[in-house]
Design an enzyme around this catalytic site. Structure first.
Site, PDB file in Angstrom:
ATOM      1  N   LYS A 191       0.858  -1.189   0.000  1.00 46.38           N
ATOM      2  CA  LYS A 191       0.000   0.000   0.000  1.00 46.38           C
ATOM      3  C   LYS A 191       0.886   1.228   0.000  1.00 46.38           C
ATOM      4  O   LYS A 191       1.711   1.426   0.900  1.00 46.38           O
ATOM      5  CB  LYS A 191      -0.898  -0.018   1.237  1.00 46.38           C
ATOM      6  N   LYS A 244      -2.310  -1.640  -3.653  1.00 43.54           N
ATOM      7  CA  LYS A 244      -3.156  -0.452  -3.609  1.00 43.54           C
ATOM      8  C   LYS A 244      -2.313   0.791  -3.734  1.00 43.54           C
ATOM      9  O   LYS A 244      -1.309   0.881  -3.027  1.00 43.54           O
ATOM     10  CB  LYS A 244      -3.906  -0.446  -2.275  1.00 43.54           C
TER      11      LYS A 244
HETATM   12  C1  PBG Z   1      -7.168   3.333   5.475  1.00 45.84           C
HETATM   13  C2  PBG Z   1      -7.650   3.266   4.083  1.00 45.84           C
HETATM   14  C3  PBG Z   1      -7.549   4.255   3.109  1.00 45.84           C
HETATM   15  C4  PBG Z   1      -8.151   3.747   1.955  1.00 45.84           C
HETATM   16  C5  PBG Z   1      -8.627   2.477   2.260  1.00 45.84           C
HETATM   17  N1  PBG Z   1      -8.280   2.197   3.582  1.00 45.84           N
HETATM   18  C6  PBG Z   1      -7.048   5.627   3.184  1.00 45.84           C
HETATM   19  C7  PBG Z   1      -5.663   5.934   3.496  1.00 45.84           C
HETATM   20  O1  PBG Z   1      -4.797   5.072   3.612  1.00 45.84           O
HETATM   21  O2  PBG Z   1      -5.423   7.128   3.648  1.00 45.84           O
HETATM   22  C8  PBG Z   1      -8.249   4.466   0.648  1.00 45.84           C
HETATM   23  C9  PBG Z   1      -9.259   3.954  -0.286  1.00 45.84           C
HETATM   24  C10 PBG Z   1      -9.530   4.832  -1.448  1.00 45.84           C
HETATM   25  O3  PBG Z   1      -8.871   5.858  -1.698  1.00 45.84           O
HETATM   26  O4  PBG Z   1     -10.473   4.500  -2.172  1.00 45.84           O
HETATM   27  N2  PBG Z   1      -8.106   2.920   6.392  1.00 45.84           N
END
Ligand code: PBG
Length: 321
Positions: A191, A244
């Site tokens: 991520k 991601k």
């Molecule tokens: C964190 C989380 C995020 C997203 C999913 N889980 C945000 C982040 O890491 O700031 C982002 C998902 C998206 O942008 O669609 N709980």
């Protein structure tokens, strides 16, 4: 002469040689569930996506089930936040209520929860803050409490997204020790600290109030490190590995597909959704075609599972064919 065009001549032959197919079976649809009543709020930067309170969400769930989408990914938006995000392990918290509600009324729908703290902490970071940074090991202790609480509420799979080291080992062990050895984990393995999460942070009220997430989420420059992250999660017992965001990270999806014997998921994030929607609204692209081509590219890159805000719309297109 090599004539590659022979196999492109008609729709019939193109169908026969098509290598990649997107199916509704691939989709996970994210849902934002807000504590409270009578809430159905459109998210401005994500046209078509709303926050719902539980008393208003049935229409949405009916539609998901009717479209034959197999799974949802839940995000909870609590009424009150605090330093540690203690609401995350409240057995009567919004997430736990949502799990129970969906499993009771839509038993065939597969329920996955995003396991994190950023929507629940007053500072918006994904864990406990010490010395202006997230404390990894202290956060893991709370993470275990959160995960067990989701498990007790009846969730089908948990997806820890906070990027703390040792997360998967901690979650696996906690679940195994509390009678949930059969509950699978989808790891947000690779991520990135991405600007593509912008609209989500509005949607989930989870923007950090100071600093950024670069001390725990990955540097977008790094590909080898992505393999390292995935290796740890694989060894710690993750059942599914996720990349991601998706579109700017198709190379990473392919790396994981080639190197791990696990199902690979990708998260087609909020900013990717917003860009397509905005350009389509302006008439600059054909939104439906770009949506389908984007999803196809994730599948072709190697994703077995696609988490996407487009799930309902794409399912409609696929069901039409
Ligand atoms: C964190 C989380 C995020 C997203 C999913 N889980 C945000 C982040 O890491 O700031 C982002 C998902 C998206 O942008 O669609 N709980």
């Amino acid at each position: 002469m090599f004539r590659t065009r022979r196999l492109r001549k008609t729709e019939g032959i193109r169908r026969l040689v098509k290598e990649t197919k997107v199916s509704v079976d691939d989709f996970v649809y994210p849902l934002f569930i807000e504590e409270g009543e009578n809430i159905e709020k459109e998210i401005v930067s994500m046209p078509g996506i709303k926050r719902f309170s539980l008393d208003r969400i049935s229409k949405e769930l009916d539609e998901v089930v009717a479209l034959n989408i197999p799974a949802v990914l839940l995000f909870g938006i609590p009424a009150k936040k605090d330093d540690e995000g203690t609401e995350t392990w409240n057995d009567n918290g919004i997430m736990q209520q949502a799990i129970r509600f969906i499993k009771k009324n839509y038993p065939s729908l597969y329920v996955i929860t995003d396991v994190c703290f950023c929507e629940y902490t007053s500072h918006g970071h994904c864990g406990i803050i010490h010395d202006n940074d997230v404390d990894n090991d202290a956060t893991l202790v709370n993470l275990a409490k959160q995960v067990i609480s989701h498990a007790k509420a009846g969730v089908d799979m948990v997806a820890p997204s906070g990027m703390m080291d040792g997360t998967i080992a901690m979650v696996r062990e906690s679940l195994d020790n509390t009678g949930f050895a059969n509950l699978p984990i989808m790891a947000y393995s690779v991520k990135y600290a991405s600007a593509f999460y912008g609209p989500f942070r509005d949607a989930a009220d989870s923007a950090p109030t100071f600093g950024d997430r670069k001390t725990y989420q990955m540097d977008p420059s790094n590909r080898d490190e992505g393999m390292r992250e995935a290796t740890f999660d694989d060894q710690e017992g993750a059942d599914i590995l996720m990349v991601k965001p998706a579109l700017s990270y198709l190379d990473i999806i392919r790396d994981l597909k080639n190197n791990f014997d696990r199902p690979i998921a990708c998260y087609n994030v909020s900013g990717e959704y917003a860009m397509v929607k905005a350009a389509a609204e302006k008439g600059w692209i054909d939104g439906e075609k770009v949506m389908m081509e984007s999803l196809l590219s994730m599948k072709r890159a190697g994703a077995d599972i696609i988490i996407t805000y487009f799930a309902k719309e794409a399912a409609k297109v696929l069901n039409r064919k």
